[in-house]
Design an enzyme around this catalytic site. Structure first.
Site, PDB file in Angstrom:
ATOM      1  N   CYS A   1       0.833  -1.211   0.000  1.00  0.00           N
ATOM      2  CA  CYS A   1       0.000   0.000   0.000  1.00  0.00           C
ATOM      3  C   CYS A   1       0.871   1.266   0.000  1.00  0.00           C
ATOM      4  O   CYS A   1       1.495   1.558  -1.008  1.00  0.00           O
ATOM      5  CB  CYS A   1      -1.000  -0.072   1.148  1.00  0.00           C
ATOM      6  SG  CYS A   1      -2.427   0.961   0.837  1.00  0.00           S
TER       7      CYS A   1
ATOM      8  N   HIS B   1      -3.259  -5.159   1.498  1.00  0.00           N
ATOM      9  CA  HIS B   1      -2.596  -5.366   2.807  1.00  0.00           C
ATOM     10  C   HIS B   1      -2.556  -6.851   3.187  1.00  0.00           C
ATOM     11  O   HIS B   1      -3.425  -7.303   3.954  1.00  0.00           O
ATOM     12  CB  HIS B   1      -3.370  -4.606   3.896  1.00  0.00           C
ATOM     13  CG  HIS B   1      -3.196  -3.135   3.857  1.00  0.00           C
ATOM     14  ND1 HIS B   1      -2.170  -2.490   4.511  1.00  0.00           N
ATOM     15  CD2 HIS B   1      -3.907  -2.181   3.240  1.00  0.00           C
ATOM     16  CE1 HIS B   1      -2.268  -1.184   4.306  1.00  0.00           C
ATOM     17  NE2 HIS B   1      -3.312  -0.975   3.531  1.00  0.00           N
TER      18      HIS B   1
ATOM     19  N   GLU C   1      -0.797  -8.234   5.305  1.00  0.00           N
ATOM     20  CA  GLU C   1      -0.539  -8.360   6.749  1.00  0.00           C
ATOM     21  C   GLU C   1      -1.825  -8.299   7.571  1.00  0.00           C
ATOM     22  O   GLU C   1      -1.802  -8.551   8.768  1.00  0.00           O
ATOM     23  CB  GLU C   1       0.463  -7.281   7.206  1.00  0.00           C
ATOM     24  CG  GLU C   1      -0.069  -5.851   7.306  1.00  0.00           C
ATOM     25  CD  GLU C   1      -0.260  -5.149   5.967  1.00  0.00           C
ATOM     26  OE1 GLU C   1      -0.136  -5.790   4.907  1.00  0.00           O
ATOM     27  OE2 GLU C   1      -0.556  -3.938   5.995  1.00  0.00           O
TER      28      GLU C   1
HETATM   29  N1  GLN Z   1      -3.613   6.398   1.018  1.00  0.00           N
HETATM   30  C1  GLN Z   1      -2.344   6.164   1.658  1.00  0.00           C
HETATM   31  C2  GLN Z   1      -1.240   6.972   0.989  1.00  0.00           C
HETATM   32  O1  GLN Z   1      -1.436   7.462  -0.073  1.00  0.00           O
HETATM   33  C3  GLN Z   1      -1.980   4.695   1.619  1.00  0.00           C
HETATM   34  C4  GLN Z   1      -2.996   3.924   2.429  1.00  0.00           C
HETATM   35  C5  GLN Z   1      -2.463   2.680   3.066  1.00  0.00           C
HETATM   36  O2  GLN Z   1      -1.254   2.428   3.167  1.00  0.00           O
HETATM   37  N2  GLN Z   1      -3.400   1.906   3.549  1.00  0.00           N
HETATM   38  O3  GLN Z   1      -0.200   7.129   1.547  1.00  0.00           O
END
Ligand code: GLN
Length: 190
Positions: free
Chosen positions: A78, A171, A173
């Site tokens: 992410c 994610h 995890e």
């Molecule tokens: N929206 C977040 C970002 O742009 C990432 C979201 C996440 O890691 N769950 O940094």
């Protein structure tokens, strides 16, 4: 002995610790450059990529991680994916350029903050059904020629590999399924 570092500047690094513990792997939180010493691999967790980007500069970890990644595998989830990319699509996030990717932050739609789905992923040569949780997830909008796409959602890559590095919009995890962490660890044996 294999010890996996988890970048612990911000975000859900503790959930990665638990995922690695399920695989009986030792881990170490990384906040300062000398904490990279002796690690076999590094995970960059989800969180807020703008914050992590600033902290990478303050901590002195930015250039150290780029050097580490030449020798060792790095996995980003992410926000970690955004930070591993070549182009974050946002001047507030200075990425590390470990993967030949262009990203659109929150590119799965701001109104849909999070969703859960099942992906069909290419894991170690098998097509596998994989539970996946997306939270304000980054969208991969362009991939370079060396990027392998291991899973897609609605025609966009969501799980990618380039050399020994692995990254994903979702994610792993946050689900009990340890196959993504296992796939990353397979890069150590390669
Ligand atoms: N929206 C977040 C970002 O742009 C990432 C979201 C996440 O890691 N769950 O940094």
């Amino acid at each position: 002995m294999t010890t996996v570092g988890i970048l612990a500047l911000q975000g859900d690094f503790d959930r990665h610790e638990r995922a690695l513990a399920r695989l009986e792997l030792a881990s170490r939180q990384v906040r300062y450059p000398d904490e990279l010493d002796g690690l076999s691999a590094l995970i960059i967790p989800g969180g807020e990529s703008t914050t992590i980007s600033k902290q990478l500069n303050r901590s002195g970890l930015r250039s150290e991680i780029v050097a580490f990644a030449r020798q060792r595998p790095v996995m980003g989830t992410c926000a970690g994916l955004i930070l591993m990319a070549r182009e974050s699509g946002d001047p507030q996030v200075e990425p590390l350029g470990l993967l030949d990717l262009e990203i659109s932050r929150n590119g799965w739609g701001r109104q849909v903050h999070s969703f859960r789905t099942t992906l069909t992923a290419d894991i170690a040569g098998d097509r596998a059904e994989l539970p996946a949780i997306f939270i304000r997830a980054p969208r991969i909008v362009a991939t370079g020629p060396e990027v392998e796409v291991l899973a897609e959602l609605d025609g966009a890559p969501v799980l990618v590999r380039q050399g020994h590095h692995l990254a994903m919009s979702f994610h792993p995890e946050l689900t009990p399924d340890a196959r993504i962490h296992g796939l990353f660890m397979a890069a150590l044996a390669a």
